[in-house]
Design a protein around this motif. Structure first.
Motif, PDB file in Angstrom:
ATOM      1  N   TYR A 158      43.196  38.354  40.854  1.00 27.47           N
ATOM      2  CA  TYR A 158      42.535  37.101  41.222  1.00 27.47           C
ATOM      3  C   TYR A 158      43.470  36.241  42.090  1.00 27.47           C
ATOM      4  O   TYR A 158      43.020  35.603  43.047  1.00 27.47           O
ATOM      5  CB  TYR A 158      42.092  36.334  39.970  1.00 27.47           C
ATOM      6  CG  TYR A 158      40.903  36.979  39.295  1.00 27.47           C
ATOM      7  CD1 TYR A 158      39.612  36.545  39.560  1.00 27.47           C
ATOM      8  CD2 TYR A 158      41.063  38.046  38.409  1.00 27.47           C
ATOM      9  CE1 TYR A 158      38.508  37.141  38.959  1.00 27.47           C
ATOM     10  CE2 TYR A 158      39.972  38.658  37.808  1.00 27.47           C
ATOM     11  CZ  TYR A 158      38.697  38.207  38.077  1.00 27.47           C
ATOM     12  OH  TYR A 158      37.613  38.809  37.499  1.00 27.47           O
TER      13      TYR A 158
ATOM     14  N   LEU B 202      47.668  32.442  36.726  1.00 26.60           N
ATOM     15  CA  LEU B 202      46.995  32.298  38.020  1.00 26.60           C
ATOM     16  C   LEU B 202      47.412  30.994  38.701  1.00 26.60           C
ATOM     17  O   LEU B 202      47.736  30.974  39.898  1.00 26.60           O
ATOM     18  CB  LEU B 202      45.481  32.320  37.829  1.00 26.60           C
ATOM     19  CG  LEU B 202      44.683  31.965  39.095  1.00 26.60           C
ATOM     20  CD1 LEU B 202      44.455  33.179  39.962  1.00 26.60           C
ATOM     21  CD2 LEU B 202      43.361  31.317  38.761  1.00 26.60           C
TER      22      LEU B 202
ATOM     23  N   VAL C 150      38.812  33.084  35.515  1.00 31.45           N
ATOM     24  CA  VAL C 150      39.777  33.764  34.637  1.00 31.45           C
ATOM     25  C   VAL C 150      39.836  33.123  33.249  1.00 31.45           C
ATOM     26  O   VAL C 150      40.136  33.806  32.271  1.00 31.45           O
ATOM     27  CB  VAL C 150      41.191  33.891  35.257  1.00 31.45           C
ATOM     28  CG1 VAL C 150      41.144  34.675  36.562  1.00 31.45           C
ATOM     29  CG2 VAL C 150      41.864  32.552  35.448  1.00 31.45           C
TER      30      VAL C 150
ATOM     31  N   ALA D  42      38.462  30.651  41.092  1.00 33.54           N
ATOM     32  CA  ALA D  42      39.284  31.665  40.420  1.00 33.54           C
ATOM     33  C   ALA D  42      39.757  31.193  39.051  1.00 33.54           C
ATOM     34  O   ALA D  42      39.690  31.934  38.067  1.00 33.54           O
ATOM     35  CB  ALA D  42      40.489  32.037  41.290  1.00 33.54           C
TER      36      ALA D  42
ATOM     37  N   LEU E 145      35.754  43.755  40.605  1.00 30.62           N
ATOM     38  CA  LEU E 145      36.228  42.780  39.605  1.00 30.62           C
ATOM     39  C   LEU E 145      35.532  42.991  38.262  1.00 30.62           C
ATOM     40  O   LEU E 145      36.136  42.813  37.205  1.00 30.62           O
ATOM     41  CB  LEU E 145      36.002  41.350  40.086  1.00 30.62           C
ATOM     42  CG  LEU E 145      36.947  40.830  41.167  1.00 30.62           C
ATOM     43  CD1 LEU E 145      36.562  39.414  41.571  1.00 30.62           C
ATOM     44  CD2 LEU E 145      38.409  40.878  40.717  1.00 30.62           C
TER      45      LEU E 145
ATOM     46  N   LEU F  31      38.477  34.195  47.711  1.00 27.40           N
ATOM     47  CA  LEU F  31      38.042  33.442  46.535  1.00 27.40           C
ATOM     48  C   LEU F  31      38.779  32.112  46.530  1.00 27.40           C
ATOM     49  O   LEU F  31      40.001  32.080  46.754  1.00 27.40           O
ATOM     50  CB  LEU F  31      38.379  34.258  45.278  1.00 27.40           C
ATOM     51  CG  LEU F  31      38.013  33.735  43.899  1.00 27.40           C
ATOM     52  CD1 LEU F  31      36.503  33.577  43.742  1.00 27.40           C
ATOM     53  CD2 LEU F  31      38.555  34.681  42.819  1.00 27.40           C
TER      54      LEU F  31
END
Length: 311
Positions: A95, A67, A113, A109, A247, A104
């Motif tokens: 994400y 991410l 995660v 985020a 999600l 977001l």
């Protein structure tokens, strides 16, 4: 030119050294890594840049690492690239897509995660679950096999519908083993066991989904400024309440990647930009439609090349 989609990779695209070149080349990219380090309370940036690989491969680390690398590349890319028509991400990559769509914040985020990875690792005891990629088999035929095996008491389900002839199954170790044997007998070209820590995107992940739901309740989500094609439905979504619900569902539901790409193609997308480490999604998109134009943004050189060709 038709419409453009930005797509973001998921687990499996990690590699030691990812993000290092862009962080050294651009202050905005470096700031993303610094923000991740601060939010998580440890040097995630060092893990991305230097490894060790065994540590980077742990789900709880892999998810925030990919991410963060994707978000760092995005921070540089979006300074020069016009806003896309759609965004989408594969599993964890959703994400990154939500960060790109401004639904977001990056800091929220990366914290989510990290927890998501921990919840997924803890949902099923190590060694009890597994996943396997089935190559060269039709969706309907494989669906019949997993339903038959599950009916006998060993849970196994379709987990990632990636592209024609590439489907990942997930479930109990015994269920995956039985389904793999039957798939081979039914003519699958190849079945490959995946080196993962659990049966992701199967109903066995429901405990992880329930824990994630409690975390997401308190996370600020905005309506997406760009339609996000959701893994669970393969349909565009923009409303914050629906994004939150999907999600949660996504953890234990199959990733409908082939269907998501087809949704974008049917909506007029002819150009896909994969932002993040690796080229996995580009390969899948090309197998879904050879005519699609695909670009990768994974370091300064590939970013500059993509910008030049899209100019």
């Amino acid at each position: 030119m038709g419409k453009v989609a930005w797509v973001f990779p998921g687990q499996g695209s990690q590699v030691v050294g990812m993000g290092k070149a862009i962080a050294e080349a651009d202050a905005d990219a470096r700031a993303v890594f610094d923000a991740a380090d601060e939010a998580l309370g440890f040097a995630l940036s060092r893990l991305c840049f230097e490894g060790p690989e065994e540590e980077l491969r742990l789900t709880v680390n892999t998810q925030p690492a990919i991410l963060t690398t994707s978000a760092a590349l995005l921070a540089v890319w979006k300074k020069a690239a016009p806003r896309p028509d759609f965004v989408a991400g594969h599993s964890l990559g959703e994400y990154s897509a939500l960060v790109a769509a401004e639904a977001l914040s990056f800091v929220d985020a990366v914290r989510i995660v990290r927890q998501r990875g921990a919840f997924m690792e803890e949902a099923v005891p190590a060694g009890r679950g597994g996943m396997a990629a089935v190559l060269g088999m039709e969706r309907e035929a494989l669906q019949a096999i997993v339903e038959a095996v599950s009916a006998e008491g060993d849970v196994v389900e379709l987990a990632n519908l990636n592209c024609p002839g590439q489907i990942v199954i997930s479930g109990t170790r015994e269920g995956v083993k039985k389904a793999a044997e039957r798939a081979r007998e039914a003519g699958a070209r190849r079945v490959l066991e995946l080196a993962v820590s659990g049966p992701f995107h199967s109903s066995l992940m429901k405990p992880a989904a329930e824990r994630l739901a409690k975390v997401l309740v308190d996370v600020p989500l905005a309506d997406a400024r760009v339609p996000v094609v959701a893994n669970v439905t393969a349909r565009p979504v923009t409303q914050a309440a629906e994004i939150r619900r999907l999600l949660v569902e996504q953890v234990a539901a199959p990733v409908l990647w082939e269907d998501s790409v087809r949704t974008m193609l049917e909506a007029g997308v002819d150009t896909f930009v994969e932002i993040g480490p690796g080229t996995v999604l580009t390969g899948l998109i090309k197998k879904i439609d050879r005519r699609a134009r695909c670009f990768n943004v994974h370091d300064p050189a590939s970013l500059d090349k993509a910008l030049a060709e899209l100019a």
